[in-house]
Design a protein around this motif. Structure first.
Motif, mmCIF file in Angstrom:
data_model
loop_
_atom_site.group_PDB
_atom_site.id
_atom_site.type_symbol
_atom_site.label_atom_id
_atom_site.label_comp_id
_atom_site.label_asym_id
_atom_site.label_seq_id
_atom_site.Cartn_x
_atom_site.Cartn_y
_atom_site.Cartn_z
ATOM 1 N N GLU A 196 36.466 30.837 36.113
ATOM 2 C CA GLU A 196 35.240 31.630 35.974
ATOM 3 C C GLU A 196 34.155 31.117 36.907
ATOM 4 O O GLU A 196 33.418 31.902 37.517
ATOM 5 N N ALA A 198 34.557 29.709 39.758
ATOM 6 C CA ALA A 198 34.877 30.163 41.113
ATOM 7 C C ALA A 198 34.474 31.633 41.289
ATOM 8 O O ALA A 198 33.917 32.016 42.312
ATOM 9 N N ALA A 199 34.742 32.440 40.254
ATOM 10 C CA ALA A 199 34.395 33.863 40.337
ATOM 11 C C ALA A 199 32.886 34.048 40.468
ATOM 12 O O ALA A 199 32.415 34.814 41.320
ATOM 13 N N LEU A 201 30.854 32.103 41.730
ATOM 14 C CA LEU A 201 30.398 31.612 43.032
ATOM 15 C C LEU A 201 30.799 32.567 44.154
ATOM 16 O O LEU A 201 30.620 32.250 45.332
ATOM 17 N N GLY A 202 31.364 33.705 43.809
ATOM 18 C CA GLY A 202 31.633 34.727 44.820
ATOM 19 C C GLY A 202 33.082 34.858 45.251
ATOM 20 O O GLY A 202 33.369 35.514 46.238
ATOM 21 N N ALA A 203 34.006 34.231 44.511
ATOM 22 C CA ALA A 203 35.411 34.308 44.910
ATOM 23 C C ALA A 203 36.088 35.508 44.241
ATOM 24 O O ALA A 203 36.145 35.569 43.022
ATOM 25 N N PRO A 204 36.609 36.463 45.025
ATOM 26 C CA PRO A 204 37.390 37.554 44.435
ATOM 27 C C PRO A 204 38.684 36.989 43.864
ATOM 28 O O PRO A 204 39.086 35.881 44.227
ATOM 29 N N PRO A 205 39.346 37.734 42.958
ATOM 30 C CA PRO A 205 40.522 37.192 42.245
ATOM 31 C C PRO A 205 41.566 36.527 43.146
ATOM 32 O O PRO A 205 42.067 35.458 42.813
ATOM 33 N N TRP A 206 41.874 37.124 44.311
ATOM 34 C CA TRP A 206 42.938 36.525 45.132
ATOM 35 C C TRP A 206 42.502 35.197 45.714
ATOM 36 O O TRP A 206 43.301 34.275 45.874
ATOM 37 N N ARG A 207 41.195 35.030 45.979
ATOM 38 C CA ARG A 207 40.738 33.729 46.499
ATOM 39 C C ARG A 207 40.668 32.691 45.385
ATOM 40 O O ARG A 207 40.875 31.503 45.625
ATOM 41 N N ARG A 211 42.594 29.315 46.108
ATOM 42 C CA ARG A 211 41.800 28.092 46.213
ATOM 43 C C ARG A 211 41.805 27.245 44.941
ATOM 44 O O ARG A 211 41.566 26.043 44.993
ATOM 45 N N ILE A 212 42.015 27.887 43.795
ATOM 46 C CA ILE A 212 41.881 27.148 42.529
ATOM 47 C C ILE A 212 43.208 27.079 41.772
ATOM 48 O O ILE A 212 43.732 25.994 41.519
ATOM 49 N N PRO A 215 46.412 25.442 43.908
ATOM 50 C CA PRO A 215 46.338 23.985 44.093
ATOM 51 C C PRO A 215 46.431 23.213 42.782
ATOM 52 O O PRO A 215 47.068 22.161 42.727
ATOM 53 N N LEU B 71 31.508 38.012 33.082
ATOM 54 C CA LEU B 71 32.767 37.405 32.636
ATOM 55 C C LEU B 71 33.297 38.069 31.373
ATOM 56 O O LEU B 71 34.455 37.901 31.021
ATOM 57 N N HIS B 92 32.254 38.294 40.950
ATOM 58 C CA HIS B 92 32.107 37.662 42.258
ATOM 59 C C HIS B 92 31.143 38.423 43.165
ATOM 60 O O HIS B 92 30.802 37.939 44.242
ATOM 61 N N PHE B 100 28.084 25.546 33.437
ATOM 62 C CA PHE B 100 28.822 25.548 32.177
ATOM 63 C C PHE B 100 28.571 24.273 31.382
ATOM 64 O O PHE B 100 28.269 23.225 31.935
ATOM 65 N N PHE B 106 35.636 21.831 40.176
ATOM 66 C CA PHE B 106 36.999 21.967 40.677
ATOM 67 C C PHE B 106 37.583 20.559 40.818
ATOM 68 O O PHE B 106 37.171 19.808 41.705
ATOM 69 N N HIS B 108 40.247 19.270 41.932
ATOM 70 C CA HIS B 108 41.024 18.891 43.103
ATOM 71 C C HIS B 108 40.177 18.842 44.366
ATOM 72 O O HIS B 108 40.694 18.650 45.451
ATOM 73 N N PHE B 117 31.786 25.405 48.032
ATOM 74 C CA PHE B 117 32.670 26.522 47.688
ATOM 75 C C PHE B 117 31.985 27.886 47.773
ATOM 76 O O PHE B 117 32.478 28.808 48.437
ATOM 77 N N GLY B 118 30.849 28.007 47.124
ATOM 78 C CA GLY B 118 30.148 29.294 47.095
ATOM 79 C C GLY B 118 29.713 29.742 48.484
ATOM 80 O O GLY B 118 29.709 30.939 48.795
ATOM 81 N N MET B 121 32.720 31.074 50.322
ATOM 82 C CA MET B 121 33.038 32.427 49.865
ATOM 83 C C MET B 121 32.117 33.453 50.535
ATOM 84 O O MET B 121 32.480 34.600 50.715
ATOM 85 N N ARG B 122 30.929 33.016 50.909
ATOM 86 C CA ARG B 122 29.986 33.913 51.583
ATOM 87 C C ARG B 122 30.179 33.885 53.100
ATOM 88 O O ARG B 122 29.394 34.485 53.833
#
Lengths: 293, 370
Positions: A196, A198-199, A201-207, A211-212, A215, B71, B92, B100, B106, B108, B117-118, B121-122
């Motif tokens: 969540e 990651a989402a 923060l702007g990551a679409p589902p495939w990213r 990325r998450i 790995p 969410l 997204h 949270f 993350f 890893h 990260f954010g 993504m941009r």
């Protein structure tokens, strides 16, 4: 204060207390493993360098003949390469079909999850022999697949059995439960909150997946792949039945040499080679685990 | 049933007009089968404002926050940010930062990779990412730890990474989901002022979910008190504390004496006792009196005109540094009284006969719950 409370307070005493108990608990399995694993392997090693007459009887002397034969005859090199390659292909296929199932299982909850888990694990209740015969019913020239194809107008049945294709299909399905369970264990550390985060923060589902999720599931992938590879390279019932004697792999050759040709030293030599392949796979697994931290 | 405000003072609503907020929730609803988790919430938050959603667990505050972040799908109503309806926009694409309770770093990735990260993504240029990561890491005072993994940091440091990760993208709205609950008391207070200071410096609009009234009171411009999926009261911290709109708010925010009685005009009978309030009411009522609004004097003191006055015996005295708490038995009722400790002020021991006094305006009267 009770003894347990005291050992909690001072860590040093706890260490002294815990170590002997852990060692004591290890004693039975160590004994079983010595008798059931280490001794037979040592026996195999000795057998592989024992001298035999052409009748198969042992002379009591020593000989490196079988090792020399295996090292110089290209047939055995091809056998080794065939086995490793086939097992790697099976591992890759098993991973590809098991990953979505494991991920879905990981995301499901409650009764549905339990029902799915039972469905995933229940094939293990059936012997591989029975499941292999099931695949014969599906893959043979008069099997389900070919009947379907003929009904659709195919002129000739497709050869799905007595070749590597059949062995690969059969073993992939038979090994899936192990892979799924290993992947599930690996996915345990995947916190939905992290996805969540990651989402948001702007990551679409495939990213998020690339990325998450991927790995973080690498340890499970490594463990499942190791298990599947080891089980694939050592299985002989399925290659024997679905290969129909036309697929030559290390494990089937060990069986043939031991039970048909009665060349025990050669069978022992090939067994040790399988064991060495295990060792290499295990070392590789260790390295991968270290590198992904 | 709606409770009425205890006084006729118009509460200065510091927030924007309905539907005019930078963030505007309009009839926001969440239904799980038969259960209404959030019931038609209306809330408007101005740009740069810090608003706390306060309430006990299960009151719908976290669900509300998660709907805003995208969410959790909504069951009804709209979420509007800067005039744009985001109700159906996936998370997204919402451009919000979420911190949270469990940090959700993350595991890893290094600290720097987490924060970057954010920005990745941009698809920002590498140079800019590096510069902004360095800036964000400095802002939360974690310089020199960029290459560590989250597991190598303490809880407080991890939460600062989570804050930097959410802030670095310069989100339209910063959402906090009980971010301090996993920290120990001392660290929690440090982080409160740190978060507030950074939020004010950047002028980011923030929504902060908490069940901790101290957190809400000390950090927020305005507080939204929620209970059972509904808003009980929206107001500045002092509004909530001094003029709680409902008995729930009075109970949940700050300590309070609670009695039931019968009102006849401004006089209320509490058992054998008659006290006065500033408002007219009749019929069964619930009465709340803040313990620090009650003054304690030696028995026999003549109270000033117009004050409520009750005599009783101190049953228990609890000294806690900055104030003393007395439990006083008076005419079958027990009053909690709190007095700030001033210099070498006398502390009345248990058994002392005392007179309690308070102003009628401090008698908060609510219609009794049916």
């Amino acid at each position: 204060m009770t003894a347990a409370a005291i050992s909690k307070v001072s860590g040093r005493d706890a260490d002294f207390g815990a170590a002997p108990i852990a060692l004591m608990l290890l004693v039975p399995i160590t004994i079983v493993n010595l008798i059931g694993f280490v001794l037979p392997v040592a026996n195999l090693a000795i057998l592989s360098v024992s001298e035999v007459r052409s009748s198969g009887a042992m002379t009591g002397g020593w000989s490196m003949a079988k090792w020399l034969l295996v090292a110089t005859d290209p047939f055995y090199w091809e056998l080794l390469w065939n086995s490793v390659r086939t097992s790697l292909v099976i591992t890759a296929l098993t991973l590809a079909v098991s990953y979505p199932i494991a991920l879905y299982l990981h995301r499901s909850t409650g009764l549905w999850r339990n029902a799915l888990l039972v469905m995933v694990i229940s094939p293990l209740l059936l012997s591989a022999v029975v499941r292999t015969y099931g695949w014969i019913a599906i893959l043979s020239d008069q099997g389900l697949v070919n009947q379907g194809l003929m009904a659709l107008g195919a002129s000739e049945p497709v050869r799905l059995m007595f070749n590597l294709t059949g062995v690969t299909i059969g073993l992939t399905e038979i090994l899936m439960p192990y892979m799924i369970v290993a992947l599930l264990a690996g996915l345990g550390r995947l916190d939905p909150r992290v996805e969540e985060a990651a989402a948001t923060l702007g990551a679409p589902p495939w990213r998020v997946f690339v990325r998450i999720v991927l790995p973080l599931s690498l340890p499970g992938i490594a463990l499942g792949s190791l298990l599947t590879f080891v089980l694939a390279i050592s299985s002989f019932i399925t290659p024997k039945l679905l290969g129909g004697g036309r697929v030559f792999l290390l494990a089937t050759e060990v069986y043939d040499q031991a039970m048909v040709t009665l060349d025990w030293p050669l069978a022992a030599t090939l067994s040790i080679i399988v064991l060495l392949v295990f060792g290499v796979a295990l070392a590789l697994y260790g390295r991968i685990l270290r590198s992904i931290g | 049933m709606m409770h009425q405000a205890p006084t006729d003072m118009t509460v200065a609503a510091a927030g924007p007009r309905a539907g005019q907020g930078y963030l505007s929730l309009q009839g926001l609803t969440k239904r799980y089968h038969d259960f209404l988790a959030v019931e038609a919430i209306d809330l408007d938050v101005a740009q740069g404002e810090f608003v706390a959603l306060l309430g006990p667990s299960g009151c719908g505050k976290t669900t509300t926050l998660r709907m805003i972040a995208g969410l959790v799908p909504t069951s009804g109503g709209r979420i509007v940010v800067a005039g744009q309806d985001l109700t159906a926009v996936p998370p997204h694409k919402r451009d919000m930062g979420l911190v949270f309770q469990s940090y959700a770093l993350f595991p890893h990735m290094t600290i720097a990779q987490n924060v970057a990260f954010g920005l990745e993504m941009r698809r920002l240029p590498r140079m800019e990412i590096a510069a902004r990561v360095a800036e964000a890491v400095a802002m939360v005072r974690l310089e020199g730890r960029e290459d560590r993994r989250p597991a190598q940091l303490s809880g407080g440091q991890q939460q600062r990474v989570a804050l930097a990760r959410a802030l670095v993208v310069r989100p339209s709205i910063l959402l906090f989901d009980e971010p301090l609950s996993n920290l120990d008391a001392k660290l929690r207070e440090e982080m409160r002022s740190e978060i507030r200071e950074i939020q004010q410096r950047l002028g980011t609009t923030a929504l902060f979910v908490t069940h901790d009234q101290d957190e809400a009171l000390t950090m927020s411009d305005r507080i939204v008190v929620m209970s059972h999926g509904r808003i009980e009261q929206i107001g500045r911290p002092e509004d909530l504390y001094e003029r709680p709109a409902t008995p729930f708010v009075a109970r949940f925010v700050g300590r309070t004496n609670r009695f039931t009685g019968n009102a006849h005009g401004t006089t209320i009978r509490l058992g054998d006792l008659a006290v006065r309030a500033a408002t007219q009411r009749s019929g069964p009522v619930e009465v709340m009196i803040r313990p620090h609004r009650v003054a304690l004097a030696a028995a026999g003191c003549v109270p000033a005109d117009g004050l409520n006055s009750v005599t009783g015996i101190v049953r228990r005295t609890t000294y806690s540094g900055d104030f003393v708490q007395y439990l006083v038995d008076a005419d079958g009722l027990t009053f909690m009284v709190e007095e700030a400790t001033v210099g070498h002020g006398r502390i009345a021991p248990a058994g002392t006969a005392v007179t309690l006094t308070w102003a009628p305006a401090d008698t908060l009267v609510y219609e009794a719950a049916p």
